[in-house]
Scaffold this motif. Structure first.
Motif, PDB file in Angstrom:
ATOM      1  N   ARG A  85      34.859 -17.591  12.984  1.00 17.65           N
ATOM      2  CA  ARG A  85      34.835 -16.174  12.742  1.00 17.65           C
ATOM      3  C   ARG A  85      36.448 -15.936  12.974  1.00 17.65           C
ATOM      4  O   ARG A  85      37.145 -16.146  13.697  1.00 17.65           O
ATOM      5  CB  ARG A  85      34.139 -15.779  14.145  1.00 17.65           C
ATOM      6  CG  ARG A  85      34.066 -14.325  14.212  1.00 17.65           C
ATOM      7  CD  ARG A  85      33.311 -13.758  15.303  1.00 17.65           C
ATOM      8  NE  ARG A  85      31.932 -14.020  15.396  1.00 17.65           N
ATOM      9  CZ  ARG A  85      31.011 -13.160  14.910  1.00 17.65           C
ATOM     10  NH1 ARG A  85      31.528 -11.850  14.333  1.00 17.65           N
ATOM     11  NH2 ARG A  85      29.698 -13.508  14.716  1.00 17.65           N
TER      12      ARG A  85
ATOM     13  N   TYR B 118      28.272 -13.952  10.950  1.00 17.54           N
ATOM     14  CA  TYR B 118      27.462 -14.767  10.402  1.00 17.54           C
ATOM     15  C   TYR B 118      26.035 -13.917  10.468  1.00 17.54           C
ATOM     16  O   TYR B 118      25.790 -13.349  11.445  1.00 17.54           O
ATOM     17  CB  TYR B 118      27.137 -16.006  11.057  1.00 17.54           C
ATOM     18  CG  TYR B 118      28.347 -16.771  11.259  1.00 17.54           C
ATOM     19  CD1 TYR B 118      28.559 -17.749  10.353  1.00 17.54           C
ATOM     20  CD2 TYR B 118      29.464 -16.739  12.081  1.00 17.54           C
ATOM     21  CE1 TYR B 118      29.533 -18.731  10.213  1.00 17.54           C
ATOM     22  CE2 TYR B 118      30.485 -17.504  12.103  1.00 17.54           C
ATOM     23  CZ  TYR B 118      30.655 -18.458  11.331  1.00 17.54           C
ATOM     24  OH  TYR B 118      31.785 -19.269  11.164  1.00 17.54           O
TER      25      TYR B 118
ATOM     26  N   GLU C 212      30.930 -22.929  12.587  1.00 15.85           N
ATOM     27  CA  GLU C 212      30.014 -23.464  11.663  1.00 15.85           C
ATOM     28  C   GLU C 212      30.676 -24.651  11.093  1.00 15.85           C
ATOM     29  O   GLU C 212      31.701 -24.384  10.476  1.00 15.85           O
ATOM     30  CB  GLU C 212      28.835 -22.535  10.943  1.00 15.85           C
ATOM     31  CG  GLU C 212      27.928 -23.274  10.332  1.00 15.85           C
ATOM     32  CD  GLU C 212      26.978 -22.295   9.127  1.00 15.85           C
ATOM     33  OE1 GLU C 212      26.148 -22.038   9.764  1.00 15.85           O
ATOM     34  OE2 GLU C 212      27.566 -21.703   8.446  1.00 15.85           O
TER      35      GLU C 212
END
Length: 105
Positions: free
Chosen positions: A49, A29, A38
């Motif tokens: 991730r 990010y 997120e």
């Protein structure tokens, strides 16, 4: 039965109105290099991730699912409770994964 790897996660989940919630895995990010996941309500997307171990991956995915459910219900849950859910409920499920797996056989 072991925890799932990234490729085993769903590509879509479904909101109560039938709209899709996209699931994707990202390299990182830009705004926060330490961010692990997120939920974006504007695009109805959960992102996690890449490169996390299986337990971290599951707990972050679960955390972002709570945010998606929060949006789906039109409710606001203080983030400390979402973190608590990830830390304690997520860890409990990870620790007892084989027992939970029996439910789905």
């Amino acid at each position: 039965m072991s925890l799932p790897v990234m490729s085993q996660y769903p590509k879509e989940l479904w909101a109560k109105d039938g709209s899709p919630i996209r699931v994707k895995f990202v390299n990182g990010y830009r705004d926060d290099p330490n961010q692990l996941g997120e939920f974006c309500p504007e695009s109805n997307t959960i992102s996690v991730r890449k490169g996390l171990n299986k337990a971290e991956l599951f707990k972050i995915f679960l955390h972002e699912c709570v945010h998606a459910a929060e949006e789906d219900a039109g409710k606001v849950i203080p983030h400390k409770y979402v973190d608590w859910f990830e830390d304690y409920v997520g860890e409990f499920i990870v620790r007892n994964w084989d027992a939970f797996g029996e439910l789905f056989r």
